[in-house]
Design a protein around this motif. Structure first.
Motif, short mmCIF file in Angstrom:
data_model
loop_
_atom_site.label_atom_id
_atom_site.label_comp_id
_atom_site.label_asym_id
_atom_site.label_seq_id
_atom_site.Cartn_x
_atom_site.Cartn_y
_atom_site.Cartn_z
N ARG A 1 6.28 12.65 120.51
CA ARG A 1 6.98 13.05 121.74
C ARG A 1 7.90 14.23 121.48
O ARG A 1 7.97 15.18 122.28
CB ARG A 1 7.78 11.88 122.31
CG ARG A 1 6.91 10.77 122.90
CD ARG A 1 7.77 9.81 123.71
NE ARG A 1 8.78 9.15 122.88
CZ ARG A 1 8.59 8.00 122.24
NH1 ARG A 1 7.42 7.39 122.33
NH2 ARG A 1 9.56 7.45 121.54
N ALA A 2 8.60 14.21 120.36
CA ALA A 2 9.57 15.26 120.07
C ALA A 2 8.90 16.61 119.87
O ALA A 2 9.39 17.64 120.36
CB ALA A 2 10.39 14.88 118.83
N ILE A 3 7.81 16.66 119.14
CA ILE A 3 7.19 17.96 118.85
C ILE A 3 6.56 18.58 120.09
O ILE A 3 6.30 19.80 120.12
CB ILE A 3 6.14 17.85 117.72
CG1 ILE A 3 4.97 16.94 118.12
CG2 ILE A 3 6.80 17.39 116.43
CD1 ILE A 3 3.86 16.85 117.08
N ARG A 4 6.33 17.79 121.16
CA ARG A 4 5.76 18.33 122.40
C ARG A 4 6.80 18.64 123.45
O ARG A 4 6.47 19.14 124.53
CB ARG A 4 4.73 17.34 122.96
CG ARG A 4 3.46 17.29 122.14
CD ARG A 4 2.53 16.15 122.55
NE ARG A 4 1.27 16.25 121.81
CZ ARG A 4 1.10 15.83 120.56
NH1 ARG A 4 2.13 15.25 119.92
NH2 ARG A 4 -0.05 15.98 119.94
N ASP A 5 8.04 18.36 123.14
CA ASP A 5 9.11 18.59 124.11
C ASP A 5 9.21 20.09 124.44
O ASP A 5 9.44 20.92 123.56
CB ASP A 5 10.44 18.09 123.53
CG ASP A 5 11.58 18.19 124.53
OD1 ASP A 5 11.31 18.12 125.74
OD2 ASP A 5 12.74 18.36 124.10
N GLY A 6 9.01 20.42 125.70
CA GLY A 6 9.12 21.81 126.14
C GLY A 6 7.86 22.64 125.97
O GLY A 6 7.86 23.83 126.30
N VAL A 7 6.79 22.05 125.44
CA VAL A 7 5.55 22.80 125.24
C VAL A 7 4.77 22.79 126.55
O VAL A 7 4.40 21.71 127.04
CB VAL A 7 4.70 22.20 124.11
CG1 VAL A 7 3.41 23.00 123.93
CG2 VAL A 7 5.50 22.18 122.81
N LEU B 1 1.73 34.81 125.59
CA LEU B 1 1.44 34.03 124.38
C LEU B 1 2.69 33.86 123.53
O LEU B 1 2.88 32.81 122.92
CB LEU B 1 0.32 34.71 123.58
CG LEU B 1 -0.07 34.01 122.28
CD1 LEU B 1 -0.56 32.58 122.54
CD2 LEU B 1 -1.13 34.81 121.54
N GLU B 2 3.53 34.87 123.48
CA GLU B 2 4.74 34.77 122.66
C GLU B 2 5.64 33.64 123.15
O GLU B 2 6.29 32.96 122.35
CB GLU B 2 5.51 36.10 122.69
CG GLU B 2 6.67 36.17 121.71
CD GLU B 2 6.26 35.85 120.28
OE1 GLU B 2 7.02 35.13 119.59
OE2 GLU B 2 5.17 36.30 119.85
N PHE B 3 5.66 33.41 124.47
CA PHE B 3 6.43 32.30 125.03
C PHE B 3 5.85 30.97 124.56
O PHE B 3 6.59 30.06 124.16
CB PHE B 3 6.40 32.39 126.55
CG PHE B 3 7.06 31.23 127.24
CD1 PHE B 3 8.44 31.20 127.43
CD2 PHE B 3 6.31 30.15 127.72
CE1 PHE B 3 9.06 30.14 128.08
CE2 PHE B 3 6.91 29.08 128.36
CZ PHE B 3 8.28 29.08 128.54
N LEU B 4 4.50 30.85 124.59
CA LEU B 4 3.86 29.63 124.12
C LEU B 4 4.10 29.41 122.64
O LEU B 4 4.31 28.27 122.20
CB LEU B 4 2.36 29.69 124.39
CG LEU B 4 1.91 29.86 125.84
CD1 LEU B 4 0.38 29.84 125.92
CD2 LEU B 4 2.51 28.79 126.74
N ARG B 5 4.08 30.50 121.87
CA ARG B 5 4.32 30.39 120.42
C ARG B 5 5.74 29.90 120.15
O ARG B 5 5.98 29.04 119.30
CB ARG B 5 4.06 31.73 119.75
CG ARG B 5 4.25 31.70 118.23
CD ARG B 5 4.01 33.04 117.60
NE ARG B 5 2.60 33.40 117.61
CZ ARG B 5 2.06 34.38 118.34
NH1 ARG B 5 2.84 35.10 119.12
NH2 ARG B 5 0.78 34.64 118.29
N GLU B 6 6.71 30.46 120.90
CA GLU B 6 8.10 30.05 120.70
C GLU B 6 8.31 28.59 121.07
O GLU B 6 8.94 27.83 120.32
CB GLU B 6 9.01 30.94 121.56
CG GLU B 6 10.48 30.58 121.46
CD GLU B 6 11.33 31.40 122.41
OE1 GLU B 6 12.50 31.03 122.60
OE2 GLU B 6 10.82 32.39 122.96
N ARG B 7 7.75 28.16 122.20
CA ARG B 7 7.90 26.76 122.62
C ARG B 7 7.12 25.81 121.71
O ARG B 7 7.51 24.66 121.52
CB ARG B 7 7.43 26.60 124.07
CG ARG B 7 8.32 27.27 125.10
CD ARG B 7 9.70 26.64 125.13
NE ARG B 7 10.53 27.19 126.18
CZ ARG B 7 10.61 26.69 127.42
NH1 ARG B 7 9.89 25.62 127.75
NH2 ARG B 7 11.39 27.25 128.30
N GLY B 8 6.00 26.30 121.16
CA GLY B 8 5.14 25.45 120.35
C GLY B 8 5.55 25.32 118.90
O GLY B 8 4.91 24.56 118.15
#
Length: 341
Positions: free
Chosen positions: A322-328, A295-302
């Protein structure tokens, strides 16, 4: 007794109309009557020649308190939510819906251009969406007061690149500010806002400076569709029958949970539905997020703030989305399915 006295004082503080000095006087009278009713029985001493008279006085005070409480509760029960107040500009309109099969037309979609947390160029639009092109569901959690308190939003993505965000919000009157305690005492009505991400997410990440996190949610196509329609039905219901916001029971998270619970069977109740800052942990634990990563990885990417601040406002542009979803990371499969009819 102390709880009842405190509740009455707060109810009068938040909802009694009239000049403030008069409200303060009424609150003081209520507290004095309550305090007298609380203390009176202790003034009756056994064996005292004045016991009988003091007992009668104590009984009279208790009766006065009871009658006053009946009046207070009757007044409280008479307070009804309304849709015709002088609303703050950002919640002044309510979403209205027209549907023809998969085609839905939404009136009063908000697309404000915010300059400061309190000022914006208002823009209310009519938009059309095709439910057959519904492609994704994202949960957005915006932290504005510590790790346990956050605002929950849900954003739907379509195959044409557009996104629409729904947010259950307090409906403030003009010049009225949000109050957590006031949310327990019928100070605000509920409103369901449908908005462009350039408005409702940029406001929180770029203008207010809240910490905003986006998580991709694993819902089946049927569940995505049912959830979108549930939002539309909730908007129509609030237009027909206004409802008070409640900080604990009718807020931005509990109402969303109630909608999802009707679509996805077997969801457990959890304190994290109240302490909405911990909602991502709850959704992760029930398998609604990408469990192939911590979850910490998802939180960091999100965490969208660094990316969001790099995109200038452009009306009608999907560059921000598009920008806010980059890498999520996307959710690992369509885990949460709609219940069978």
């Amino acid at each position: 007794m102390l709880g009842v006295i405190g509740w009455g004082a707060l109810a009068l503080h938040f909802e009694l109309p009239g000049p403030r000095p008069l409200v303060v006087v009424v609150i003081a009278v209520w507290v004095l009557i309550g305090a007298a009713a609380l203390i009176a029985p202790w003034q009756v001493r056994r064996g005292s020649p004045r016991q009988s008279r003091r007992a009668r006085v104590a009984l009279a005070i208790r009766l006065m308190f009871t009658l006053t409480l009946v009046v207070l509760v009757s007044w409280w029960q008479s307070l009804e939510p309304r849709n015709d107040r002088d609303w703050a500009p950002d919640v002044a309109r309510q979403l209205s819906v027209e549907r023809d099969g998969d085609r839905v037309t939404l009136h009063n979609v908000r697309d404000f251009e915010w300059q400061t947390p309190a000022t914006a160029i208002p823009r209310w639009e009519t938009r059309e969406y095709d439910l057959s092109r519904l492609d994704s569901v994202d949960m957005i959690v915006s932290y504005w007061m510590g790790p346990a308190i956050a605002h929950t939003l849900v954003s739907f993505g379509f195959t044409d690149g557009r996104h629409l965000t729904f947010s259950v919000e307090i409906r403030r009157e003009r010049n009225e500010a949000f109050s957590i305690s006031g949310g327990f005492f019928k100070q605000f009505e509920l409103n369901l806002i449908a908005a462009d991400e350039n408005d409702i997410l940029r406001l929180r990440s770029n203008v207010r400076g809240e910490e905003v996190y986006l998580y991709r949610v694993g819902l089946s196509p049927e569940a995505r569709r049912e959830l979108f329609l549930a939002y539309l039905e909730e908007a129509s219901r609030l237009r027909r029958a206004p409802e008070f916001y409640n900080t604990l029971t009718s807020n931005c998270t509990t109402i969303v949970f109630d909608m999802v619970d009707r679509i996805v069977s077997g969801l457990p109740r959890d304190i994290r539905l109240i302490l909405s800052g911990y909602l991502p942990e709850y959704v992760y634990d029930i398998g609604g997020l990408d469990t192939s990563h911590p979850l910490e990885f998802l939180r960091e990417r999100g965490h969208i703030n660094p990316r969001a601040r790099q995109i200038p406002y452009t009306a009608g542009s999907e560059a921000f989305s598009r920008a806010i979803r980059d890498g999520v990371p996307a959710a690992d499969g369509e885990i949460l399915h709609a219940s069978s009819p």
